[in-house]
Write an enzyme that holds these catalytic residues in place. Structure first.
Site, short mmCIF file in Angstrom:
data_model
loop_
_atom_site.label_atom_id
_atom_site.label_comp_id
_atom_site.label_asym_id
_atom_site.label_seq_id
_atom_site.Cartn_x
_atom_site.Cartn_y
_atom_site.Cartn_z
N CYS A 131 -57.21 5.04 -43.31
CA CYS A 131 -56.12 4.64 -42.42
C CYS A 131 -55.05 3.90 -43.22
O CYS A 131 -55.20 2.72 -43.54
CB CYS A 131 -56.63 3.76 -41.28
SG CYS A 131 -55.29 3.23 -40.17
N CYS A 134 -53.60 0.64 -41.63
CA CYS A 134 -54.51 -0.51 -41.72
C CYS A 134 -54.65 -0.99 -43.16
O CYS A 134 -54.71 -2.20 -43.40
CB CYS A 134 -55.87 -0.16 -41.13
SG CYS A 134 -55.82 0.12 -39.33
#
Length: 176
Positions: A131, A134
């Site tokens: 991700c 993130c």
């Protein structure tokens, strides 16, 4: 199972992983709690039962119960967040970024361990889960709080070795 037993399960073609698994925890850039918590969170993100058992068993010698729980919590919350925020980041519809997530994330505010350690573990899980949003967020937070780039690199190094070991063991189990 221990990490030594886990290394014994790795085939000859994964000799580099055996060597990396032996040395990846020995870094002057991370505390033992940071290194072993990273390993636990990364093992859980790998989802490979033998790797999880071995890492958690050996981590017990280096982590207090609260830190072990914090590493598990980082893997749990980031398992959810990585999917959600990867979607938000990759979707062609940018409206999702303006919408509230409406997901409970209380553990991030009060993880029961040092906030920097929890952020490092969240970064490791985000790297395993791929991700970008993130990764960027957690890397920014830890560097802003004074964590060195070498420490960040060591966290990612641990996550990458744990994940690769899990992939090889899964592959070998599928061939058995």
């Amino acid at each position: 199972m221990s990490i030594e037993a886990l290394k014994g399960k790795l085939p000859d073609y994964a000799k580099d992983l055996k060597l990396n698994l032996s040395g990846v925890f020995n870094t002057p850039n991370l505390t033992p709690q940071q290194a072993w918590g990273t390993a636990v969170a990364s093992a859980l993100a790998s989802r490979q039962p033998d790797v999880i058992r071995a890492i958690v068993a050996d981590a017990g010698q280096h982590l207090e119960p609260a830190a072990l729980n914090g590493a598990k919590a980082a893997a749990a919350i980031m398992g959810m967040n990585n999917i959600y925020y990867r979607f938000v980041h990759l979707s062609a519809t940018k409206d999702y970024a303006q919408m509230p997530a409406r997901l409970r994330m209380n553990i991030i505010g009060n993880p029961g361990v040092d906030k920097i350690d929890f952020e490092l573990w969240s970064l490791a899980v985000s790297a395993v889960n791929g991700c970008g949003m993130c990764i960027e967020s957690h890397e920014h937070e830890v560097v802003k709080k004074g964590v060195s780039k070498e420490s960040v690199q060591d966290v990612i190094r641990i996550a990458s070795v744990i994940h690769a070991v899990a992939a090889v063991i899964d592959g070998e189990n599928a061939l058995a």
